[in-house]
Design an enzyme around this catalytic site. Structure first.
Site, PDB file in Angstrom:
ATOM      1  N   SER A 194       0.872  -1.188   0.000  1.00 13.71           N
ATOM      2  CA  SER A 194       0.000   0.000   0.000  1.00 13.71           C
ATOM      3  C   SER A 194       0.899   1.225   0.000  1.00 13.71           C
ATOM      4  O   SER A 194       2.042   1.154   0.475  1.00 13.71           O
ATOM      5  CB  SER A 194      -0.864   0.012   1.261  1.00 13.71           C
ATOM      6  OG  SER A 194      -1.517   1.260   1.419  1.00 13.71           O
ATOM      7  N   TYR A 204      -1.269  -0.877  10.395  1.00 13.43           N
ATOM      8  CA  TYR A 204      -1.430  -1.124   8.951  1.00 13.43           C
ATOM      9  C   TYR A 204      -0.229  -0.576   8.192  1.00 13.43           C
ATOM     10  O   TYR A 204       0.349  -1.240   7.328  1.00 13.43           O
ATOM     11  CB  TYR A 204      -2.721  -0.456   8.480  1.00 13.43           C
ATOM     12  CG  TYR A 204      -3.082  -0.703   7.037  1.00 13.43           C
ATOM     13  CD1 TYR A 204      -3.811  -1.828   6.656  1.00 13.43           C
ATOM     14  CD2 TYR A 204      -2.712   0.200   6.032  1.00 13.43           C
ATOM     15  CE1 TYR A 204      -4.156  -2.051   5.325  1.00 13.43           C
ATOM     16  CE2 TYR A 204      -3.053  -0.010   4.712  1.00 13.43           C
ATOM     17  CZ  TYR A 204      -3.777  -1.139   4.362  1.00 13.43           C
ATOM     18  OH  TYR A 204      -4.115  -1.358   3.040  1.00 13.43           O
TER      19      TYR A 204
HETATM   20  N1  LIG Z   1      -8.840  -0.409  -1.029  1.00 10.96           N
HETATM   21  C1  LIG Z   1      -7.770   0.371  -0.861  1.00 10.96           C
HETATM   22  O1  LIG Z   1      -7.858   1.613  -0.865  1.00 10.96           O
HETATM   23  C2  LIG Z   1      -6.422  -0.259  -0.652  1.00 10.96           C
HETATM   24  C3  LIG Z   1      -5.294   0.577  -0.733  1.00 10.96           C
HETATM   25  C4  LIG Z   1      -4.030   0.014  -0.554  1.00 10.96           C
HETATM   26  C5  LIG Z   1      -3.893  -1.334  -0.305  1.00 10.96           C
HETATM   27  N2  LIG Z   1      -5.004  -2.123  -0.225  1.00 10.96           N
HETATM   28  C6  LIG Z   1      -4.787  -3.539   0.044  1.00 10.96           C
HETATM   29  O2  LIG Z   1      -5.360  -4.283  -1.022  1.00 10.96           O
HETATM   30  C7  LIG Z   1      -5.651  -5.600  -0.566  1.00 10.96           C
HETATM   31  C8  LIG Z   1      -7.056  -5.952  -1.000  1.00 10.96           C
HETATM   32  O3  LIG Z   1      -7.956  -5.058  -0.345  1.00 10.96           O
HETATM   33  P1  LIG Z   1      -9.357  -4.617  -0.956  1.00 10.96           P
HETATM   34  O4  LIG Z   1      -9.388  -3.143  -0.910  1.00 10.96           O
HETATM   35  O5  LIG Z   1      -9.620  -5.338  -2.207  1.00 10.96           O
HETATM   36  O6  LIG Z   1     -10.288  -5.137   0.237  1.00 10.96           O
HETATM   37  P2  LIG Z   1     -11.588  -6.063   0.275  1.00 10.96           P
HETATM   38  O7  LIG Z   1     -12.062  -6.042   1.683  1.00 10.96           O
HETATM   39  O8  LIG Z   1     -12.525  -5.678  -0.805  1.00 10.96           O
HETATM   40  O9  LIG Z   1     -10.986  -7.516  -0.046  1.00 10.96           O
HETATM   41  C9  LIG Z   1     -10.101  -8.126   0.856  1.00 10.96           C
HETATM   42  C10 LIG Z   1     -10.411  -9.604   0.919  1.00 10.96           C
HETATM   43  O10 LIG Z   1      -9.455 -10.216   1.819  1.00 10.96           O
HETATM   44  C11 LIG Z   1     -10.150 -11.193   2.565  1.00 10.96           C
HETATM   45  N3  LIG Z   1      -9.434 -11.505   3.814  1.00 10.96           N
HETATM   46  C12 LIG Z   1      -9.289 -10.738   4.909  1.00 10.96           C
HETATM   47  N4  LIG Z   1      -8.625 -11.408   5.860  1.00 10.96           N
HETATM   48  C13 LIG Z   1      -8.312 -12.615   5.353  1.00 10.96           C
HETATM   49  C14 LIG Z   1      -7.617 -13.744   5.836  1.00 10.96           C
HETATM   50  N5  LIG Z   1      -7.123 -13.782   7.088  1.00 10.96           N
HETATM   51  N6  LIG Z   1      -7.456 -14.806   5.026  1.00 10.96           N
HETATM   52  C15 LIG Z   1      -7.961 -14.804   3.770  1.00 10.96           C
HETATM   53  N7  LIG Z   1      -8.659 -13.771   3.258  1.00 10.96           N
HETATM   54  C16 LIG Z   1      -8.826 -12.684   4.043  1.00 10.96           C
HETATM   55  C17 LIG Z   1     -11.523 -10.586   2.826  1.00 10.96           C
HETATM   56  O11 LIG Z   1     -12.467 -11.589   3.197  1.00 10.96           O
HETATM   57  C18 LIG Z   1     -11.808  -9.925   1.477  1.00 10.96           C
HETATM   58  O12 LIG Z   1     -12.487 -10.788   0.603  1.00 10.96           O
HETATM   59  C19 LIG Z   1      -5.436  -5.597   0.944  1.00 10.96           C
HETATM   60  O13 LIG Z   1      -4.170  -6.163   1.230  1.00 10.96           O
HETATM   61  C20 LIG Z   1      -5.441  -4.116   1.280  1.00 10.96           C
HETATM   62  O14 LIG Z   1      -4.707  -3.835   2.451  1.00 10.96           O
HETATM   63  C21 LIG Z   1      -6.257  -1.625  -0.401  1.00 10.96           C
END
Ligand SMILES: NC(=O)c1ccc[n+]([C@@H]2O[C@H](COP(=O)([O-])OP(=O)(O)OC[C@H]3O[C@@H](n4cnc5c(N)ncnc54)[C@H](O)[C@@H]3O)[C@@H](O)[C@H]2O)c1
Length: 294
Positions: free
Chosen positions: A147, A160
């Site tokens: 991130s 985080y």
């Molecule tokens: N959305 C943003 O703005 C953003 C920005 C930077 C980084 N990220 C990162 O992107 C990645 C995906 O996030 P997203 O925004 O698509 O979120 P999201 O919540 O839409 O999807 C995340 C998925 O991870 C799954 N998950 C959580 N804990 C878990 C575990 N212990 N084992 C297996 N699955 C698990 C959840 O059930 C969910 O389906 C994450 O690592 C997040 O930190 C997101």
């Protein structure tokens, strides 16, 4: 025309939602076979249903997986090998918001949960993907979702932010170790992306916020990150390893600009609260109000 991932087999953690779901559908559209590994069975199965609607039913399967549990990570990777005979790509992408609130109030339990999902999960994905890929002897590609929060102290809660910084340097360290085996390891650093993790089913207010979050005049979408993951998974990225690719619409390019926007008078999202956010796992967040004077 052949897809860019024709004949490749991938495991995508967090494939039930957001970035992981968009990447699953993109990889499938490019010819890959995909194991969707997610903690949340409802959203994981929904991703598979969407894939089936697109006609990819025979190239996708869901396995309920907690990335913090070593045996479950092994099972998810083995499922790919058992079903399709090999493993070419692992996208360690599962994530939650994790612990938040003042540093003086964060509990050890919430801190450890955050690191278990965000860092131990990536470590286990790399460890077991590398074992399989080394044994296959044909290289491979590992992609980790970090991130922009891992690049500064101002774009996420403390745990985080620290966990995502750990993912970036774990990516670099393992890229060096695995390069002789032609296993590429890269990280993606997304900026603000309109996913259920941050909009929780109500995207419109957040879309307006994200349109102003960075110089690029539209909110970041999961498909934007899926495109970066596709590049890193494909042979076009043959010479790319140990990289942390920023995909943030210019947010980090303009530094404190984003912070000024955040502080235009509106309260920050979790202001006045302490607790832990378990993301879209289906498990409820714990929120406690900060009492006066804290
Ligand atoms: N959305 C943003 O703005 C953003 C920005 C930077 C980084 N990220 C990162 O992107 C990645 C995906 O996030 P997203 O925004 O698509 O979120 P999201 O919540 O839409 O999807 C995340 C998925 O991870 C799954 N998950 C959580 N804990 C878990 C575990 N212990 N084992 C297996 N699955 C698990 C959840 O059930 C969910 O389906 C994450 O690592 C997040 O930190 C997101």
């Amino acid at each position: 025309m052949a897809g860019r991932l024709e004949g490749k087999v991938a495991v995508i953690t967090g494939g039930g939602s957001g970035i992981g779901r968009a990447t699953t559908l993109r990889f499938l559209s490019e010819g890959a076979c995909v194991v969707v590994a997610d903690y949340n069975p409802a959203s994981g199965e929904e991703t598979v249903s969407l894939a089936k609607e697109e006609g990819y039913g025979d190239r996708v399967l869901f396995l309920r997986t907690d990335v913090a549990e070593e045996a479950q990570v092994v099972s998810a990777l083995q499922a790919a090998v058992q079903r399709w005979g090999r493993l070419d790509c692992v996208f360690n992408n599962a994530g939650v918001g994790g612990a938040f609130g003042p540093i003086t109030h964060i509990t050890v339990e919430d801190w450890d949960y955050t690191f278990a999902v965000l860092v131990r999960g990536v470590f286990l994905g790399i460890k077991h993907a590398a074992r399989i890929m080394k044994a296959q002897g044909q290289g491979g590609t590992i992609i980790n979702t970090a991130s922009i929060a891992g690049l500064s102290g101002g774009d996420g809660p403390q745990a985080y932010s620290a966990a995502k910084a750990a993912v970036i340097n774990l990516t670099r360290a393992t890229a060096i170790e695995l390069a002789p085996f032609r296993i590429r390891v890269n990280a993606i650093c997304p900026g603000g992306i309109l996913t259920p993790l941050i909009h929780r089913g109500n995207p419109e207010p957040l879309r307006a916020f994200l349109q102003k979050f960075q110089p690029w005049p539209e909110a970041g979408q999961p498909e934007h990150i899926a495109g970066v993951a596709l590049f890193l998974a494909s042979d076009d990225a043959h010479f790319v390893t140990g990289a942390a690719i920023v995909a943030d619409g210019g947010a980090t390019a303009c530094g404190a600009f984003a912070a000024r926007h955040l502080r235009d008078g509106s309260p920050l999202p979790m202001e006045g609260l302490v607790g832990v956010d378990r993301g879209t796992t289906g498990e409820m967040p714990v929120l406690r109000p900060l009492s006066g004077g804290e």
